[in-house]
Design a protein around this motif. Structure first.
Motif, PDB file in Angstrom:
ATOM      1  N   ARG A   1       0.880  -1.192   0.063  1.00 56.53           N
ATOM      2  CA  ARG A   1      -0.099  -0.009  -0.016  1.00 56.53           C
ATOM      3  C   ARG A   1       0.824   1.321   0.020  1.00 56.53           C
ATOM      4  O   ARG A   1       1.987   1.213  -0.047  1.00 56.53           O
ATOM      5  CB  ARG A   1      -0.738   0.028   1.153  1.00 56.53           C
ATOM      6  N   SER A   2       0.253   2.344  -0.065  1.00 58.52           N
ATOM      7  CA  SER A   2       0.949   3.959   0.236  1.00 58.52           C
ATOM      8  C   SER A   2       1.786   3.739  -1.118  1.00 58.52           C
ATOM      9  O   SER A   2       2.780   4.124  -1.307  1.00 58.52           O
ATOM     10  CB  SER A   2       1.697   3.905   1.313  1.00 58.52           C
ATOM     11  N   LEU A   3       1.175   3.581  -2.279  1.00 56.98           N
ATOM     12  CA  LEU A   3       1.868   3.468  -3.694  1.00 56.98           C
ATOM     13  C   LEU A   3       0.896   4.423  -4.570  1.00 56.98           C
ATOM     14  O   LEU A   3      -0.272   4.172  -4.687  1.00 56.98           O
ATOM     15  CB  LEU A   3       2.175   2.105  -4.176  1.00 56.98           C
ATOM     16  N   CYS A   4       1.677   5.198  -5.289  1.00 56.92           N
ATOM     17  CA  CYS A   4       0.820   6.067  -6.110  1.00 56.92           C
ATOM     18  C   CYS A   4       0.805   4.848  -7.503  1.00 56.92           C
ATOM     19  O   CYS A   4       1.306   3.779  -7.497  1.00 56.92           O
ATOM     20  CB  CYS A   4       1.594   7.128  -6.743  1.00 56.92           C
ATOM     21  N   TYR A   5      -0.041   5.621  -8.449  1.00 60.47           N
ATOM     22  CA  TYR A   5      -0.292   4.332  -9.507  1.00 60.47           C
ATOM     23  C   TYR A   5       0.781   3.814 -10.604  1.00 60.47           C
ATOM     24  O   TYR A   5       0.892   2.820 -10.664  1.00 60.47           O
ATOM     25  CB  TYR A   5      -1.289   5.048 -10.379  1.00 60.47           C
ATOM     26  N   ASP A   6       1.723   4.879 -10.823  1.00 60.09           N
ATOM     27  CA  ASP A   6       2.641   4.462 -12.074  1.00 60.09           C
ATOM     28  C   ASP A   6       3.717   5.243 -11.721  1.00 60.09           C
ATOM     29  O   ASP A   6       3.877   6.211 -11.105  1.00 60.09           O
ATOM     30  CB  ASP A   6       2.275   4.392 -13.351  1.00 60.09           C
ATOM     31  N   TYR A   7       4.906   4.949 -12.418  1.00 61.40           N
ATOM     32  CA  TYR A   7       6.243   5.450 -12.488  1.00 61.40           C
ATOM     33  C   TYR A   7       5.885   7.147 -12.878  1.00 61.40           C
ATOM     34  O   TYR A   7       6.485   8.007 -12.235  1.00 61.40           O
ATOM     35  CB  TYR A   7       7.318   5.054 -13.232  1.00 61.40           C
ATOM     36  N   GLN A   8       5.322   7.192 -13.814  1.00 61.43           N
ATOM     37  CA  GLN A   8       5.048   8.791 -14.153  1.00 61.43           C
ATOM     38  C   GLN A   8       4.495   9.657 -13.056  1.00 61.43           C
ATOM     39  O   GLN A   8       5.064  10.689 -12.999  1.00 61.43           O
ATOM     40  CB  GLN A   8       4.059   8.752 -15.362  1.00 61.43           C
ATOM     41  N   ALA A   9       3.536   9.088 -12.497  1.00 64.99           N
ATOM     42  CA  ALA A   9       2.888   9.680 -11.273  1.00 64.99           C
ATOM     43  C   ALA A   9       4.036   9.788 -10.304  1.00 64.99           C
ATOM     44  O   ALA A   9       3.891  10.884  -9.616  1.00 64.99           O
ATOM     45  CB  ALA A   9       1.631   9.022 -10.886  1.00 64.99           C
ATOM     46  N   TRP A  10       4.683   8.863  -9.952  1.00 67.23           N
ATOM     47  CA  TRP A  10       5.672   8.942  -8.748  1.00 67.23           C
ATOM     48  C   TRP A  10       6.648   9.687  -9.224  1.00 67.23           C
ATOM     49  O   TRP A  10       7.069  10.736  -8.451  1.00 67.23           O
ATOM     50  CB  TRP A  10       6.145   7.476  -8.652  1.00 67.23           C
ATOM     51  N   ASN A  11       7.187   9.802 -10.391  1.00 68.97           N
ATOM     52  CA  ASN A  11       8.125  10.612 -10.971  1.00 68.97           C
ATOM     53  C   ASN A  11       7.563  12.183 -10.754  1.00 68.97           C
ATOM     54  O   ASN A  11       8.498  13.127 -10.565  1.00 68.97           O
ATOM     55  CB  ASN A  11       8.867  10.522 -12.233  1.00 68.97           C
ATOM     56  N   ALA A  12       6.408  12.640 -11.043  1.00 63.79           N
ATOM     57  CA  ALA A  12       5.852  13.954 -11.098  1.00 63.79           C
ATOM     58  C   ALA A  12       5.808  14.485  -9.689  1.00 63.79           C
ATOM     59  O   ALA A  12       5.919  15.731  -9.669  1.00 63.79           O
ATOM     60  CB  ALA A  12       4.487  13.803 -11.758  1.00 63.79           C
TER      61      ALA A  12
END
Length: 184
Positions: free
Chosen positions: A85-96
């Motif tokens: 849990r506590s994960l954003c959806y994908d790398y693009q969202a994480w990186n942003a």
């Protein structure tokens, strides 16, 4: 990362999976454990992925069988979203994210585990065999037209109804994880 289990780990995992399979027969009517075990023993990489599901408290179990491809389909069947849990959806969202980045993201974590996020259709199928995510929620595969606009989808079960919602793909919550599927 070593993606191979010891024989002891394999034996223990098969024991756990068989016991769960036998306790939850309504999830997989007309399916025989012996056939599943034979397929699993012939596919060590699938056992490794199931082990990853199990160690994150996903409680994987067979929920479907595809006769055309002769594949058994495992879903995470834990009552609440697994402990990823506590994960954003994908790398693009994480990186942003500029601040307070979560540890990782759902898409990459699932890929590292060798599993796929449930689709909305699969999530609803899972809810037909039990009541899941009554206190948590789970990210699901998001159509590209929604993702391109910055959103992502998640589901849960409230008021005895399965709901699909949207959120910014960069959001993350302690009560939101993801459920995976694995074809064997």
């Amino acid at each position: 990362m070593k993606k191979k289990l010891t024989q002891e780990q394999i034996n223990e995992l098969l024991k756990i999976l068989k016991a769960r399979f036998e306790r939850n027969m309504p999830r997989h009517k007309d399916v025989k454990w012996e056939k599943i075990q034979a397929k699993l023993e012939a596919a060590p990489e699938k056992l490794w992925s199931l082990h990853q599901m199990e160690t994150t408290e996903g409680e994987p179990d067979v929920v479907d069988y595809n006769k055309k491809t002769d594949e058994y389909i495992f879903f995470d069947c834990s009552p609440e979203s697994p402990k990823r849990r506590s994960l954003c959806y994908d790398y693009q969202a994480w990186n942003a994210r500029k601040a307070n980045k979560p540890e990782s993201n759902t898409i990459d974590t699932a890929s590292e585990m060798g599993i796929e996020l449930l689709t909305e259709e699969q999530y609803r199928k899972l809810q037909e065999v039990g009541k899941f995510d009554q206190k948590t929620s789970s990210w699901i595969q998001t159509p590209s037209k929604i993702r391109e606009l910055g959103g992502a989808l998640f589901c849960d079960r409230r008021y005895n109804t399965v709901f699909t919602y949207h959120n910014g793909a960069d959001s993350y919550y302690a009560a939101r994880g993801f459920r995976g599927s694995l074809k064997v």
